[in-house]
Write an enzyme that holds these catalytic residues in place. Structure first.
Site, PDB file in Angstrom:
ATOM      1  CE  LYS A 201      45.913  53.868  45.072  1.00 27.60           C
ATOM      2  NZ  LYS A 201      45.813  52.955  43.938  1.00 27.60           N
ATOM      3  CD  GLU A 207      32.106  62.065  45.677  1.00 28.49           C
ATOM      4  OE1 GLU A 207      33.351  62.256  45.742  1.00 28.49           O
ATOM      5  OE2 GLU A 207      31.537  61.764  44.613  1.00 28.49           O
ATOM      6  N   GLY A 262      42.056  50.881  44.473  1.00 27.77           N
ATOM      7  CA  GLY A 262      41.005  51.154  45.450  1.00 27.77           C
ATOM      8  C   GLY A 262      40.046  49.986  45.611  1.00 27.77           C
ATOM      9  NE  ARG A 263      38.845  48.430  39.551  1.00 32.42           N
ATOM     10  CZ  ARG A 263      39.526  49.491  39.145  1.00 32.42           C
ATOM     11  NH1 ARG A 263      39.481  50.604  39.841  1.00 32.42           N
ATOM     12  NH2 ARG A 263      40.271  49.443  38.049  1.00 32.42           N
ATOM     13  CD  GLU A 348      36.428  52.389  39.771  1.00 32.31           C
ATOM     14  OE1 GLU A 348      37.202  51.902  40.609  1.00 32.31           O
ATOM     15  OE2 GLU A 348      35.753  53.418  40.005  1.00 32.31           O
ATOM     16  CG  HIS A 379       8.897  37.721  46.387  1.00 32.17           C
ATOM     17  ND1 HIS A 379       7.709  37.050  46.293  1.00 32.17           N
ATOM     18  CD2 HIS A 379       9.760  36.874  47.005  1.00 32.17           C
ATOM     19  CE1 HIS A 379       7.828  35.855  46.869  1.00 32.17           C
ATOM     20  NE2 HIS A 379       9.073  35.732  47.307  1.00 32.17           N
ATOM     21  CE  LYS A 508      36.826  60.703  40.717  1.00 34.56           C
ATOM     22  NZ  LYS A 508      38.054  60.044  41.152  1.00 34.56           N
TER      23      LYS A 508
HETATM   24  O1  F6P Z   1      36.371  57.772  41.315  1.00 35.17           O
HETATM   25  C1  F6P Z   1      36.636  56.412  41.378  1.00 35.17           C
HETATM   26  C2  F6P Z   1      37.571  56.106  42.502  1.00 35.17           C
HETATM   27  O2  F6P Z   1      38.827  56.620  42.219  1.00 35.17           O
HETATM   28  C3  F6P Z   1      37.636  54.623  42.790  1.00 35.17           C
HETATM   29  O3  F6P Z   1      38.504  53.950  41.958  1.00 35.17           O
HETATM   30  C4  F6P Z   1      38.038  54.623  44.222  1.00 35.17           C
HETATM   31  O4  F6P Z   1      37.799  53.387  44.840  1.00 35.17           O
HETATM   32  C5  F6P Z   1      37.169  55.732  44.756  1.00 35.17           C
HETATM   33  O5  F6P Z   1      37.129  56.685  43.720  1.00 35.17           O
HETATM   34  C6  F6P Z   1      37.637  56.386  46.019  1.00 35.17           C
HETATM   35  O6  F6P Z   1      38.918  56.900  45.873  1.00 35.17           O
HETATM   36  P1  F6P Z   1      39.809  57.310  47.124  1.00 35.17           P
HETATM   37  O7  F6P Z   1      40.025  56.078  47.943  1.00 35.17           O
HETATM   38  O8  F6P Z   1      41.076  57.862  46.548  1.00 35.17           O
HETATM   39  O9  F6P Z   1      39.044  58.345  47.898  1.00 35.17           O
END
Ligand code: F6P
Length: 543
Positions: A201, A207, A262-263, A348, A379, A508
């Site tokens: 987003k 990452e 995002g979620r 979150e 289990h 972060k």
């Molecule tokens: O760090 C949390 C977050 O911002 C989430 O809310 C989001 O889903 C995820 O990182 C990934 O964010 P992006 O889609 O901006 O890479």
């Protein structure tokens, strides 16, 4: 909230505190066995059935929970959410993921939604048909979604839940910046027939950008010339500028919007990997299932409204009965990722300690959510569910028929296991019953006396049973929307904003500082001695 409703809410809350004292250790077995219990505690909507009869509530407690819903105006809150009111007050925006579901994406206020959906469909169909090929002209066989958090968990869950084992193109997911994740994903893939969908987003997530760069190097190393990269890389983002800086031009980007969290984004172009691997019709059916749940959420009274009931029961268990956690047990291998998805959605969204106005909350909010697929957990951690000192309210999910009708027998075993766990959680076993069972299996009385306390189980462990006829795109869409709306209603009951996530930012920022120190770029950074000594250890481990 008006003065009157505040008074009603306070009265309901005080009554619930008293009910909790009365019901905390009331026998769930006798509560659950009461005639007509299902009349108020079993409800259906959008193809899902919620059986809440195994919760520690009685009619009076339920009346006061419904009074709480009325005082918090959950129906008004549902209308606000679905109409695009500014429910995300800290970031001053709506949370309009429901607009992306079937039928509502033609809203004239948001023309880009319909247009983007058309582009998604065209892309998915042309990739599936072998018309959009890789740089050598060979059809795309594998799609790798690179993203993390909401840009990974939703699409990963959906494609694993609905794709057939022989689905083509196959979808894969790489989220972790640990190089072993992407390397493991790519090991068996061919650069000439692989397409990357980079979902972010913000297009700022470390990452994802690191993995996207590694993916590009892998393509180049696999013989894809720069002129051919466009056939192997798409992006989904709100930040077209950052994507362009990265080297993915606008015509290779599908947009998202800041009003989709995002979620909550699997319904947007973040679901592209799902549309490619499942086909457009099944992706559209997922949206339609979610839209059916939106309609139920918008129209059912609180006492009949599945998301509202789930939220009321979550509040009841967390706030009044003091459970700090919630375990999700899908009796479906295909839904094994559901706990991961719900962890982000629940924790979150609602892992917060201040109200929408920034005041201290003064009560517990979101539970720690965990879980795994049944029967795997039986289990492993079910020992604690049955005999541990902590109470773990649960959702047990049961698709009543198997995905493939030929698998009836083992699926019946799976369902029997789920029902058996539910019954054991309710009835438990007294020491006297345990002793009798030991005698019946031939133990002598002294041994039976010695072992009985170890075999006794308190029972009285509350949970929901959520059932549906079978796992289809429609039922999965309804299920995810059910949990989304449950999460929002819980936030309304607690008075918090479910749609921001400021708590992830500090880590972060510090991560950037630590990385700079590790690279020797910021020797002056104010890090503590413990962190610096670990950086020194890292340096010596890496020569
Ligand atoms: O760090 C949390 C977050 O911002 C989430 O809310 C989001 O889903 C995820 O990182 C990934 O964010 P992006 O889609 O901006 O890479």
């Amino acid at each position: 909230m008006s003065r009157d409703s505040l008074t009603t809410g306070e009265a309901a809350s005080n009554a619930l505190t008293a009910h909790a004292d009365r019901l905390r250790d009331a026998g769930l077995a006798s509560l659950a066995a009461a005639p007509s219990r299902g009349d108020r505690l079993v409800r259906e909507g959008a193809g899902l059935r919620l059986d809440a009869s195994r919760q520690l509530v009685d009619g009076d407690a339920l009346d006061d929970l419904i009074a709480l819903a009325t005082a918090a105006d959950l129906p008004g809150a549902a209308r606000d959410l679905l109409a695009g009111a500014e429910v995300n007050n800290t970031e001053r925006r709506p949370a309009l993921h429901s607009l992306l579901r079937a039928g509502r994406s033609d809203d004239a206020r948001f023309p880009a939604v319909a247009e983007t959906r058309e582009r998604m469909r065209d892309l998915a169909e042309s990739i599936r048909a072998g018309a959009h090929t890789g740089h050598t002209g060979r059809a795309i066989t594998d799609v790798v979604n690179i993203g993390i958090g909401g840009s990974d968990l939703g699409p990963r869950l959906v494609s694993e839940a609905l794709a057939a084992p022989d689905t083509a193109p196959r979808a894969h997911y790489a989220a972790n910046v640990d190089p072993d994740d992407l390397a493991g994903t790519l090991a068996a893939l061919d650069p000439a027939t692989t397409l990357f969908v980079i979902c972010s987003k913000s297009f700022r997530t470390e990452e994802t950008l690191a993995n996207a760069l590694a993916a590009r190097r892998w393509l180049q190393g696999g013989g894809v010339a720069d002129s051919g990269l466009a056939r192997h890389c798409l992006a989904v983002t709100t930040n077209l500028e950052a994507a362009a800086d990265f080297g993915i031009p606008e015509n290779q980007c599908l947009p998202m919007w800041d009003w989709v969290g995002g979620r909550y984004s699997v319904w947007s172009a973040v679901g592209l990997s799902c549309a490619i691997t499942l086909g457009w019709d099944r992706f559209a059916a997922l949206l339609a299932g979610a839209e059916a749940m939106d309609a139920h959420f918008a129209s059912a009274a609180p006492a009949d409204n599945l998301p509202m009931l789930l939220a009321l029961l979550e509040t009841w268990n967390c706030q009044y009965l003091g459970a700090g956690n919630h375990v999700v047990l899908p009796y479906s291998h295909r839904l094994r990722r559901l706990p991961d998805f719900l962890q982000q959605l629940t924790m979150e969204s609602n892992g917060k300690a201040v109200t929408r106005d920034g005041e201290p909350l003064g009560t517990d909010s979101a539970p720690v959510l965990w879980g795994s697929a049944g029967t795997i957990g039986q289990h492993s951690f079910h020992q604690l569910l049955h005999q541990g000192t902590r109470r773990c309210p649960a959702d047990i999910l049961l698709p009543l028929a198997p995905t493939d009708p030929a698998d009836r027998e083992n699926h019946a075993r799976l369902i029997a296991n789920g029902l058996a766990q539910s019954r054991a959680l309710v009835i438990g076993r007294s020491q006297a019953e345990a002793r009798d069972a030991l005698l019946a299996r031939g133990e002598d009385p002294a041994e039976a006396d010695r072992l009985a306390p170890h075999l006794a189980m308190p029972g009285n462990r509350p949970h929901n049973l959520i059932t549906f006829s079978r796992l289809t795109p429609e039922t999965l869409g309804a299920l995810l929307a059910l949990y989304e709306h449950r999460t929002y209603c819980s936030a309304v009951l607690w008075g918090i904003n479910a749609f921001d996530q400021w708590g992830v930012e500090l880590g972060k920022e510090i991560g950037k500082q630590v990385f700079a120190v590790m690279q020797g770029d910021d020797e002056g950074a104010a890090l503590d001695a413990g962190t610096l000594s670990l950086v020194a250890l890292w340096k010596s481990a890496n020569g």
